[in-house]
Write a protein that holds these residues in place. Structure first.
Motif, short mmCIF file in Angstrom:
data_model
loop_
_atom_site.label_atom_id
_atom_site.label_comp_id
_atom_site.label_asym_id
_atom_site.label_seq_id
_atom_site.Cartn_x
_atom_site.Cartn_y
_atom_site.Cartn_z
N UNK A 39 0.83 -1.21 0.00
CA UNK A 39 0.00 0.00 0.00
C UNK A 39 0.86 1.26 0.00
N UNK A 40 2.04 1.21 0.59
CA UNK A 40 2.94 2.36 0.56
C UNK A 40 3.52 2.58 -0.83
N UNK A 41 3.59 1.54 -1.64
CA UNK A 41 4.19 1.65 -2.96
C UNK A 41 3.16 1.73 -4.09
N UNK A 46 -5.90 -1.63 -0.72
CA UNK A 46 -7.20 -2.08 -0.23
C UNK A 46 -7.66 -3.36 -0.89
N UNK A 47 -7.42 -3.47 -2.19
CA UNK A 47 -7.80 -4.67 -2.92
C UNK A 47 -6.96 -5.86 -2.45
N UNK A 48 -5.66 -5.65 -2.33
CA UNK A 48 -4.78 -6.72 -1.83
C UNK A 48 -5.17 -7.09 -0.41
N UNK A 49 -5.50 -6.11 0.41
CA UNK A 49 -5.91 -6.37 1.78
C UNK A 49 -7.17 -7.22 1.85
N UNK A 50 -8.13 -6.95 0.95
CA UNK A 50 -9.36 -7.73 0.94
C UNK A 50 -9.08 -9.19 0.61
N UNK A 51 -8.32 -9.44 -0.45
CA UNK A 51 -8.09 -10.82 -0.86
C UNK A 51 -7.20 -11.58 0.12
N UNK A 52 -6.21 -10.91 0.68
CA UNK A 52 -5.37 -11.58 1.67
C UNK A 52 -6.16 -11.82 2.95
N UNK A 74 -6.79 -1.31 6.46
CA UNK A 74 -5.39 -0.90 6.56
C UNK A 74 -4.81 -0.63 5.17
N UNK A 75 -5.07 -1.52 4.22
CA UNK A 75 -4.57 -1.32 2.87
C UNK A 75 -5.10 -0.04 2.25
N UNK A 76 -6.39 0.23 2.45
CA UNK A 76 -6.99 1.45 1.92
C UNK A 76 -6.42 2.69 2.59
N UNK A 77 -6.36 2.68 3.92
CA UNK A 77 -5.91 3.86 4.65
C UNK A 77 -4.44 4.18 4.37
N UNK A 78 -3.60 3.16 4.39
CA UNK A 78 -2.18 3.38 4.12
C UNK A 78 -1.98 3.85 2.68
N UNK A 79 -2.71 3.27 1.74
CA UNK A 79 -2.63 3.71 0.35
C UNK A 79 -3.13 5.13 0.17
N UNK A 80 -4.13 5.51 0.94
CA UNK A 80 -4.67 6.87 0.87
C UNK A 80 -3.70 7.91 1.44
N UNK A 81 -2.99 7.54 2.51
CA UNK A 81 -2.10 8.51 3.17
C UNK A 81 -0.66 8.45 2.68
N UNK A 82 -0.34 7.57 1.74
CA UNK A 82 1.06 7.40 1.34
C UNK A 82 1.66 8.65 0.73
#
Length: 157
Positions: A39-41, A46-52, A74-82
């Motif tokens: 998510x930082x990169x 968010x999508x990866x977080x859902x499937x994992x 977590x995936x969505x929030x970290x991706x949003x704030x990166x």
């Protein structure tokens, strides 16, 4: 073909998470760390977080839906704030993963209290010990995993 490295890496992390023994004072959550790093990169945290999270819920015997919800958030929030943080700072990555770990363990503790139908000091003591163990393990693994995902992202591009 190179983009298939992410699903393979997630499956590797999930299999390591479930097969490696974790003792009482040192635990880690490799899928969570990989979701954070991806998510930082990328945008697809968010999508990866859902499937994992879905795979983790299907393969573990915990509360179904907990991993789906928390990993997606977590995936969505970290991706949003990166874009708003200095993501190359290793100190930031450590602080962020400790904060995420404490928040997740706190949510899990609340669910345990609800399921136990009451609060007990022993449950709190075990939750604090578990949180400390996860923080320690995640701190140790976040930097190497972040550097690995950064190199893999450059290789894919």
């Amino acid at each position: 073909m190179r983009k298939l490295i992410w699903p393979v890496l997630f499956l590797l992390c999930l299999s390591l998470q479930m097969s490696l023994p974790q003792n009482q004072w040192f635990k880690f959550d490799l899928p969570l760390l990989l979701i954070y790093c991806l998510a930082m990169l990328n945008v697809a945290g968010g999508i990866a977080g859902f499937f994992v999270g879905l795979l983790q819920d299907l393969l573990t015997g915990g509360i179904f839906g907990f991993h789906i919800l928390t990993r997606t958030a977590i995936g969505y929030y970290v991706g949003y704030t990166k874009e708003k943080v200095f993501k190359d700072s290793m100190f930031y990555n450590i602080v962020a993963i400790v904060t995420i770990t404490v928040a997740l363990r706190g949510c899990y503790f609340i669910l345990q209290v609800i399921m136990a139908k009451g609060f007990s000091v022993l449950l709190l003591e075990l939750a604090l010990q578990d949180t400390f163990a996860y923080c320690l393990g995640n701190i140790i693994f976040v930097i190497p995993l972040y550097l690995l995902t950064e190199r893999l992202q450059k290789w894919i591009e």
